[in-house]
Design an enzyme around this catalytic site. Structure first.
Site, PDB file in Angstrom:
ATOM      1  N   HIS A 132      10.724  -8.664  15.397  1.00  8.02           N
ATOM      2  CA  HIS A 132       9.971  -9.201  15.744  1.00  8.02           C
ATOM      3  C   HIS A 132       8.652  -8.204  15.974  1.00  8.02           C
ATOM      4  O   HIS A 132       8.534  -7.591  16.859  1.00  8.02           O
ATOM      5  CB  HIS A 132      10.239  -9.542  17.189  1.00  8.02           C
ATOM      6  CG  HIS A 132       9.370  -9.492  18.008  1.00  8.02           C
ATOM      7  ND1 HIS A 132       7.834 -10.350  18.208  1.00  8.02           N
ATOM      8  CD2 HIS A 132       9.905  -9.860  20.039  1.00  8.02           C
ATOM      9  CE1 HIS A 132       6.892 -10.372  19.379  1.00  8.02           C
ATOM     10  NE2 HIS A 132       8.732 -10.724  20.298  1.00  8.02           N
TER      11      HIS A 132
ATOM     12  N   ARG B  99       7.826 -18.684  16.794  1.00  7.35           N
ATOM     13  CA  ARG B  99       8.809 -17.852  17.377  1.00  7.35           C
ATOM     14  C   ARG B  99      10.193 -18.986  16.461  1.00  7.35           C
ATOM     15  O   ARG B  99      10.232 -20.513  17.105  1.00  7.35           O
ATOM     16  CB  ARG B  99       8.944 -17.796  18.928  1.00  7.35           C
ATOM     17  CG  ARG B  99      10.072 -17.088  19.075  1.00  7.35           C
ATOM     18  CD  ARG B  99      10.005 -16.275  20.928  1.00  7.35           C
ATOM     19  NE  ARG B  99       9.496 -15.288  20.418  1.00  7.35           N
ATOM     20  CZ  ARG B  99       9.423 -14.718  21.245  1.00  7.35           C
ATOM     21  NH1 ARG B  99       9.593 -15.267  22.576  1.00  7.35           N
ATOM     22  NH2 ARG B  99       8.492 -13.687  21.726  1.00  7.35           N
TER      23      ARG B  99
ATOM     24  N   LYS C  29      13.108 -35.296  16.761  1.00  8.44           N
ATOM     25  CA  LYS C  29      13.138 -36.407  16.184  1.00  8.44           C
ATOM     26  C   LYS C  29      13.589 -36.207  15.280  1.00  8.44           C
ATOM     27  O   LYS C  29      14.380 -36.595  14.051  1.00  8.44           O
ATOM     28  CB  LYS C  29      12.195 -36.943  15.741  1.00  8.44           C
ATOM     29  CG  LYS C  29      11.412 -37.385  17.073  1.00  8.44           C
ATOM     30  CD  LYS C  29       9.971 -38.182  16.220  1.00  8.44           C
ATOM     31  CE  LYS C  29       8.856 -38.296  17.569  1.00  8.44           C
ATOM     32  NZ  LYS C  29       7.441 -38.840  17.175  1.00  8.44           N
TER      33      LYS C  29
ATOM     34  N   ARG D 144       5.077 -13.474  26.870  1.00  9.71           N
ATOM     35  CA  ARG D 144       3.490 -12.101  26.297  1.00  9.71           C
ATOM     36  C   ARG D 144       3.436 -12.605  25.023  1.00  9.71           C
ATOM     37  O   ARG D 144       2.101 -12.325  24.516  1.00  9.71           O
ATOM     38  CB  ARG D 144       4.410 -10.920  26.493  1.00  9.71           C
ATOM     39  CG  ARG D 144       4.041  -9.883  27.751  1.00  9.71           C
ATOM     40  CD  ARG D 144       4.930  -9.094  27.908  1.00  9.71           C
ATOM     41  NE  ARG D 144       6.169 -10.097  28.116  1.00  9.71           N
ATOM     42  CZ  ARG D 144       6.957 -10.210  29.040  1.00  9.71           C
ATOM     43  NH1 ARG D 144       6.202 -10.293  30.485  1.00  9.71           N
ATOM     44  NH2 ARG D 144       7.668 -11.165  29.393  1.00  9.71           N
ATOM     45  N   THR D 145       4.367 -12.855  23.592  1.00  8.12           N
ATOM     46  CA  THR D 145       3.890 -12.810  22.578  1.00  8.12           C
ATOM     47  C   THR D 145       3.197 -14.536  22.688  1.00  8.12           C
ATOM     48  O   THR D 145       1.861 -13.867  21.915  1.00  8.12           O
ATOM     49  CB  THR D 145       5.008 -12.820  21.780  1.00  8.12           C
ATOM     50  OG1 THR D 145       5.964 -12.198  21.966  1.00  8.12           O
ATOM     51  CG2 THR D 145       4.442 -13.593  20.193  1.00  8.12           C
TER      52      THR D 145
HETATM   53  C1  NCD Z   1      11.234  -9.768  23.311  1.00  5.59           C
HETATM   54  C2  NCD Z   1      12.106 -10.717  22.526  1.00  5.59           C
HETATM   55  O1  NCD Z   1      11.022 -12.358  22.691  1.00  5.59           O
HETATM   56  O2  NCD Z   1      12.031 -10.501  21.125  1.00  5.59           O
HETATM   57  N1  NCD Z   1      10.224  -9.814  23.640  1.00  5.59           N
HETATM   58  C3  NCD Z   1       9.090 -10.326  23.975  1.00  5.59           C
HETATM   59  O3  NCD Z   1       8.718 -10.276  22.345  1.00  5.59           O
HETATM   60  N2  NCD Z   1       7.798  -9.606  24.586  1.00  5.59           N
HETATM   61  C4  NCD Z   1      12.468  -8.756  24.044  1.00  5.59           C
HETATM   62  C5  NCD Z   1      13.103  -9.940  25.030  1.00  5.59           C
HETATM   63  O4  NCD Z   1      13.034 -11.565  25.480  1.00  5.59           O
HETATM   64  O5  NCD Z   1      13.631  -9.588  25.811  1.00  5.59           O
END
Ligand code: NCD
Length: 318
Positions: free
Chosen positions: A132, A104, A83, A54-55
């Site tokens: 997040h 991320r 590397k 999703r993100t």
């Molecule tokens: C979440 C995350 O990555 O922290 N997912 C997301 O970004 N929608 C929640 C999760 O992974 O459980």
């Protein structure tokens, strides 16, 4: 107003700045052509050192809907990190190619570090079990849209008086940490944290954020016991990838399963949120319940990311 700014944790934007973002997101949602080509010629780097559906996709969709383009990687194995390149060097490179960076990373604090080496805005799309913040923007916009008065300017009216129940892995679940921190700035709401003792929310959230801000909260191990009090139920998955051993994960993974029978004991206007991905913690039968809001929530995430990108990239009027 947000042009050139980083977003590393929810406190980076003021309550008023968040309200502006939500209004912009709502306008994007309702006016189809609004901002359609606003970011033409601009580039977004998406650097994902950890899995994401999703993100990453919603950032890419957001940038493309604004007329911009994306470049990046979806797994560290395809970057020079394998590397031995340092994060600082990777960020310096990405910042020289792109107009903004979404990252991320499994390490807590990685996004903050990245922001120190980047000449363009850095957006934290998750740093380990820490924060997040764009999931939080998603969660708050969802609450505003589903619990607020239509046309309201501020989020505060929608959250006043709410009992927010956070359930599941509150120790490693970064979405809960960010959501709690963001909501602690609004008066008149309270939290109930529901988790096994091993997965309680960290002290820097309960003591450091909530107690310090004078926000009421309590902790329990039983979802059944508190379900009837909750207005917004935020379910989370047990974060397997952050466990030190598989046995603990297996023992704890099915601690809470929200099903139709439990829903029958909840308030009729409760909403159920989940950042997704879901594993077992919400039975599929709940999806058809009008109170299940997690798929709508994912869609709001794209609108609020469009608003965020347009703002930090300095689109006039945003
Ligand atoms: C979440 C995350 O990555 O922290 N997912 C997301 O970004 N929608 C929640 C999760 O992974 O459980």
């Amino acid at each position: 107003m947000l042009a050139g700014r980083h977003l590393i944790e929810p406190g980076d934007f003021s309550v008023d700045e968040m309200d502006e973002l939500f209004l912009l997101a709502e306008r994007i949602e309702t006016e189809e052509a609004y901002l359609r080509d606003a970011c033409r010629g601009r580039l977004l780097a998406t650097l994902f050192f950890e899995p994401s559906t999703r993100t990453r996709l919603s950032f890419e969709a957001a940038m493309m809907r604004l007329g911009g383009s994306c470049l990046g990687f979806a797994e560290p194995g395809s970057s020079s990190a394998v590397k031995g390149e340092s994060l600082a060097d990777t960020i310096r490179m990405a910042a020289s190619y792109a107009d903004a960076i979404v990252m991320r990373n499994p390490k807590e604090g990685a996004a903050l570090l990245a922001s120190r080496y980047s000449g363009v805005p850095v957006i934290n799309a998750g740093d380990g079990g820490h924060h997040h913040p764009t999931q939080t923007l998603t969660d708050l916009l969802t609450i505003k849209r589903l619990r607020g008065r239509p046309g309201a300017k501020a989020l505060s009216g929608a959250v006043e008086g709410l009992t927010v129940g956070c359930c599941g892995d509150l120790k490693f679940g970064r979405t809960v940490h960010s959501l709690t921190k963001a909501l602690s700035r609004y008066p008149g709401l309270r939290f109930i944290f529901i988790s096994p003792p091993e997965l309680r929310a960290p002290d820097y959230i309960t003591q450091g954020v909530l107690a310090r801000a004078g926000v009421e909260y309590r902790e329990t191990g039983s979802l059944e016991e508190v379900l009837g009090e909750i207005d917004v139920l935020y379910m989370t998955r047990v974060q397997r990838e952050r466990f030190f051993n598989e046995e603990d994960y297996i023992r704890l993974k099915d601690s809470y399963i929200l099903d139709g029978e439990k829903m029958s004991r909840a308030k009729r206007d409760m909403i159920v949120l989940h950042p997704l991905p879901r594993v077992n913690e919400i039975a599929v039968e709940v999806d058809d319940d009008g109170r299940a809001a997690y798929f709508r929530q994912a869609k709001y995430g794209m609108y609020v990311r469009m608003a965020l990108l347009a703002s930090i990239l300095g689109v006039p009027g945003c």
